[in-house]
Design a protein around this motif. Structure first.
Motif, PDB file in Angstrom:
ATOM      1  N   ASP A   2     -62.940  38.361  32.406  1.00  0.00           N
ATOM      2  CA  ASP A   2     -62.003  37.589  32.351  1.00  0.00           C
ATOM      3  C   ASP A   2     -61.747  37.307  31.320  1.00  0.00           C
ATOM      4  O   ASP A   2     -61.008  36.256  31.044  1.00  0.00           O
ATOM      5  CB  ASP A   2     -61.973  36.527  34.232  1.00  0.00           C
ATOM      6  N   CYS A  41     -58.768  45.865  36.040  1.00  0.00           N
ATOM      7  CA  CYS A  41     -57.597  44.860  35.758  1.00  0.00           C
ATOM      8  C   CYS A  41     -57.803  45.192  34.847  1.00  0.00           C
ATOM      9  O   CYS A  41     -57.997  45.159  33.263  1.00  0.00           O
ATOM     10  CB  CYS A  41     -58.623  43.839  36.535  1.00  0.00           C
ATOM     11  N   PRO A  69     -56.273  41.659  32.724  1.00  0.00           N
ATOM     12  CA  PRO A  69     -55.990  40.562  32.890  1.00  0.00           C
ATOM     13  C   PRO A  69     -54.324  39.759  32.009  1.00  0.00           C
ATOM     14  O   PRO A  69     -54.278  39.079  32.554  1.00  0.00           O
ATOM     15  CB  PRO A  69     -57.034  39.499  32.681  1.00  0.00           C
ATOM     16  N   GLY A  99     -52.055  42.824  35.759  1.00  0.00           N
ATOM     17  CA  GLY A  99     -52.981  42.049  36.387  1.00  0.00           C
ATOM     18  C   GLY A  99     -54.381  41.764  37.102  1.00  0.00           C
ATOM     19  O   GLY A  99     -54.694  42.684  36.793  1.00  0.00           O
ATOM     20  N   ASP A 100     -54.546  41.488  38.217  1.00  0.00           N
ATOM     21  CA  ASP A 100     -56.170  42.386  39.155  1.00  0.00           C
ATOM     22  C   ASP A 100     -55.434  43.247  40.203  1.00  0.00           C
ATOM     23  O   ASP A 100     -54.750  43.648  40.168  1.00  0.00           O
ATOM     24  CB  ASP A 100     -56.248  41.283  40.169  1.00  0.00           C
ATOM     25  N   GLY A 116     -62.504  43.878  37.576  1.00  0.00           N
ATOM     26  CA  GLY A 116     -62.667  42.434  36.708  1.00  0.00           C
ATOM     27  C   GLY A 116     -63.917  41.705  37.055  1.00  0.00           C
ATOM     28  O   GLY A 116     -64.515  41.966  38.213  1.00  0.00           O
TER      29      GLY A 116
END
Lengths: 150, 240
Positions: free
Chosen positions: A53, A101, A103, A122-123, B225
């Protein structure tokens, strides 16, 4: 393949610390934007990857991060990674799906090759849905985009 | 089954783009459908418990026992304790993969550094390897707090550093630690909940099914992520 998406064991919600990566062939998976089943994609080459992130915000690329068993993690840009690795992976899939992901909602450039590539904005989380039809693997994201060879 | 060496080679080859990598060779008899998932990366360590274990340990051997009871993986964590000066102590947890009884950089899991302060002392834990990026807050300790002998000794007027020469888990103790931990796990099944993620690599996917799931419903898998915001050091970017 279930292992690659961390769909083993018992877990009510996705494990946010999962860091496994790799690839697998999948007969069918579902790309969803909510908890409904979404759109089916068949005959898939699935790549499970991770971005952090705090990855660099790039308009047209994603900084991937790999945790290694020895030493500190490393990062590489998705464009460089895909350019290097897609030619080495099975080329007969009908679609490539990136479980990754994104971000900063980068808009990726089309890499070489004719196979469409589905990636998220996005995720991205993985889910295993079970209903009367059996088990269904779902990747959920805010939005899905498809890169097609021009 | 792919060996650990091959797994590592595969993982490195993956990011460096050197060769196809054993884990990606889909033509050989040991075909696997994916790259090697990083070993140990997903065995969670409860850092709060590690920090508490250091505070409560009565000595290095007690600390070894406590740390291995906390760790949920299969490997045994060896411990090195070194007094750097009168009151500064560095504890290193490591996988003694080559069983030579010494800490080598790639084997490190964490270090705990204890330093004296005006109020007493403080210590901080730092992760290494797969746990790189973890830094505990500075944890203060003062005379009168509940703590084990290893820590409380430094508040004794007669204190003298005991580990100037360093203590390191003897490789011959590893099997004993393993047995002790097995007994602990057997006696405390509720406490021991092994992390599942990324640990079952190289098992044929056709035989892998979520266990015990019946009827409808859904199960969460993973997020693709990594929550790393705020870390002090970003990973090295490999050449494009």
């Amino acid at each position: 393949m279930l292992e690659l998406l961390n769909l083993v064991g018992e877990r009510a919600t996705p494990d946010c610390e999962y860091a496994g990566y790799g690839w697998a062939r999948v007969d069918r998976l579902w790309l969803a934007t909510d908890d409904q089943r979404g759109r089916a994609v068949d005959d898939v080459l699935l790549l499970a990857l991770h971005s952090a992130d705090d990855a660099e915000a790039l308009a047209d690329d994603i900084e991937l991060e790999f945790e290694l068993s020895v030493g500190a993690p490393v990062s590489v840009l998705a464009s460089a990674f895909l350019a290097r690795w897609l030619p080495r992976l099975p080329a007969d899939a009908s679609a490539i799906v990136l479980a990754l992901c994104n971000p900063h909602r980068a808009v990726l450039r089309t890499p070489p090759g004719k196979t469409p590539i589905h990636y998220a904005h996005g995720d991205v989380t993985s889910w295993l849905d079970r209903d009367d039809d059996g088990d269904h693997i779902r990747l959920q994201a805010d939005e899905w985009s498809t890169l097609r060879a021009t | 089954m792919i060996s650990k060496t091959k797994l590592l080679a595969s993982a490195l080859a993956l990011v460096l783009g050197v060769g196809a990598g054993a884990g990606c060779d889909s033509s050989g008899p040991e075909r696997t459908d994916r790259w090697a998932t990083t070993e140990n990366t997903n065995v969670k360590i409860d850092w709060d418990k590690v920090n508490e274990a250091y505070k409560l340990a009565d000595g290095p051997e007690d600390l070894e026992k406590r740390i291995n009871e906390i760790y949920e993986g299969d490997e045994v964590i060896s411990v090195s304790v070194k007094d750097e000066d009168d009151k500064t102590q560095v504890v290193t947890g490591f996988f003694d993969k080559n069983t030579n009884g010494t800490v080598e950089e790639p084997e490190k899991i964490f270090t705990i550094k204890r330093e004296p302060t005006a109020e007493g002392a403080q210590y901080q834990t730092t992760g290494h390897g797969a746990y790189y990026g973890y830094h505990s807050p500075f944890l203060g300790i003062a005379s009168g707090m509940m703590m084990g002998m290893m820590m409380s000794n430094m508040f004794m007027p007669s204190y003298a550093p005991m580990y100037r020469q360093g203590y390191t888990t003897n490789p011959s103790r590893v099997s004993q630690l393993q047995q002790t931990r097995s007994s602990y796990r057997a006696a405390n099944p509720g406490k021991f909940q092994r992390s599942q993620s990324g640990r079952t690599y190289n098992r044929p996917s056709t035989t892998t099914r979520p266990s015990g799931r019946t009827g409808g419903g859904r199960m969460g898998g993973g997020r693709f992520g990594l929550a790393r915001a705020g870390r002090a050091v970003r990973p090295q970017r490999l050449a494009d």
